[in-house]
Design a protein around this motif. Structure first.
Motif, short mmCIF file in Angstrom:
data_model
loop_
_atom_site.label_atom_id
_atom_site.label_comp_id
_atom_site.label_asym_id
_atom_site.label_seq_id
_atom_site.Cartn_x
_atom_site.Cartn_y
_atom_site.Cartn_z
N VAL A 1 51.05 36.52 43.26
CA VAL A 1 49.99 37.52 43.35
C VAL A 1 48.69 36.81 43.02
O VAL A 1 48.61 36.11 42.00
CB VAL A 1 50.22 38.71 42.39
N GLU A 2 47.69 36.99 43.89
CA GLU A 2 46.40 36.34 43.66
C GLU A 2 45.27 37.35 43.84
O GLU A 2 45.33 38.21 44.72
CB GLU A 2 46.21 35.16 44.61
N THR A 3 44.27 37.24 42.97
CA THR A 3 43.10 38.09 43.10
C THR A 3 42.07 37.37 43.97
O THR A 3 42.14 36.15 44.16
CB THR A 3 42.46 38.40 41.74
N LYS A 4 41.11 38.13 44.49
CA LYS A 4 40.02 37.52 45.27
C LYS A 4 39.25 36.53 44.42
O LYS A 4 38.70 35.56 44.92
CB LYS A 4 39.07 38.60 45.79
N ALA A 5 39.23 36.76 43.09
CA ALA A 5 38.51 35.89 42.18
C ALA A 5 39.29 34.62 41.83
O ALA A 5 38.79 33.75 41.12
CB ALA A 5 38.15 36.65 40.90
N GLY A 6 40.56 34.52 42.29
CA GLY A 6 41.32 33.30 42.08
C GLY A 6 42.34 33.33 40.95
O GLY A 6 43.04 32.34 40.74
N LYS A 7 42.48 34.44 40.24
CA LYS A 7 43.53 34.52 39.22
C LYS A 7 44.87 34.69 39.93
O LYS A 7 44.96 35.39 40.94
CB LYS A 7 43.30 35.71 38.28
N THR A 8 45.93 34.05 39.39
CA THR A 8 47.25 34.14 40.01
C THR A 8 48.34 34.35 38.97
O THR A 8 48.19 34.01 37.79
CB THR A 8 47.59 32.87 40.82
N ILE A 9 49.44 34.89 39.46
CA ILE A 9 50.66 35.02 38.68
C ILE A 9 51.82 34.94 39.67
O ILE A 9 51.68 35.36 40.82
CB ILE A 9 50.70 36.35 37.88
N VAL A 10 52.93 34.37 39.25
CA VAL A 10 54.13 34.34 40.07
C VAL A 10 55.15 35.22 39.37
O VAL A 10 55.43 35.04 38.18
CB VAL A 10 54.67 32.91 40.27
#
Length: 138
Positions: free
Chosen positions: A76-85
């Motif tokens: 999962v990625e935000t438009k701002a570049g934060k991610t989590i798997v």
């Protein structure tokens, strides 16, 4: 004296082999605040299926949203570049009002998603459908 509904609940839970908590949180996976919309409560659940390598469109949730991964792995990625798997068996509280998307990794993915909303409030909004930023934070 116990009310009938309380007695039923007590009997139900004492007869279970185990109740395993999946998730308890007061914030989303990116440490964001969770807030409930006003209005008459409406709970919705869906099973979301993602094909391997396919990305859901960027979208946001204006209501509290929780997911449980039944199969596969999703980045999962935000438009701002934060991610989590998130992997099979993981639970997560989704980001609220934050534009994001999910991408299935290493095979198809299946997620059961629960929305805690209100009548008349959408569960999912595409940024193009929200030019005034009512539901999605730009």
């Amino acid at each position: 004296m116990l009310k009938t509904t309380h007695l039923f609940a007590l009997l139900l839970f004492t007869s279970c082999a185990a109740a395993e908590p999946l998730l308890k949180s007061s914030q989303s996976w990116d440490a964001g605040e969770i807030s409930y919309p006003s209005g008459r409560a409406e709970v919705t659940s869906v099973i979301l299926k993602l094909d391997e390598g396919k990305a859901a469109p960027f979208h946001c949730h204006p209501i509290p949203t929780m997911g449980y991964v039944l199969q596969g792995s999703v980045k999962v990625e935000t438009k701002a570049g934060k991610t989590i798997v998130i992997e099979q068996g993981d639970s997560v509280v989704e980001v609220m009002r934050t534009v994001h998307r999910g991408i299935a990794q290493d095979g198809p993915a299946k997620i059961v998603v629960f929305y805690a909303g209100a009548e008349g409030v959408p569960t999912t909004v595409l940024p193009v459908d929200d030019p005034q930023g009512k539901y999605c934070t730009p």
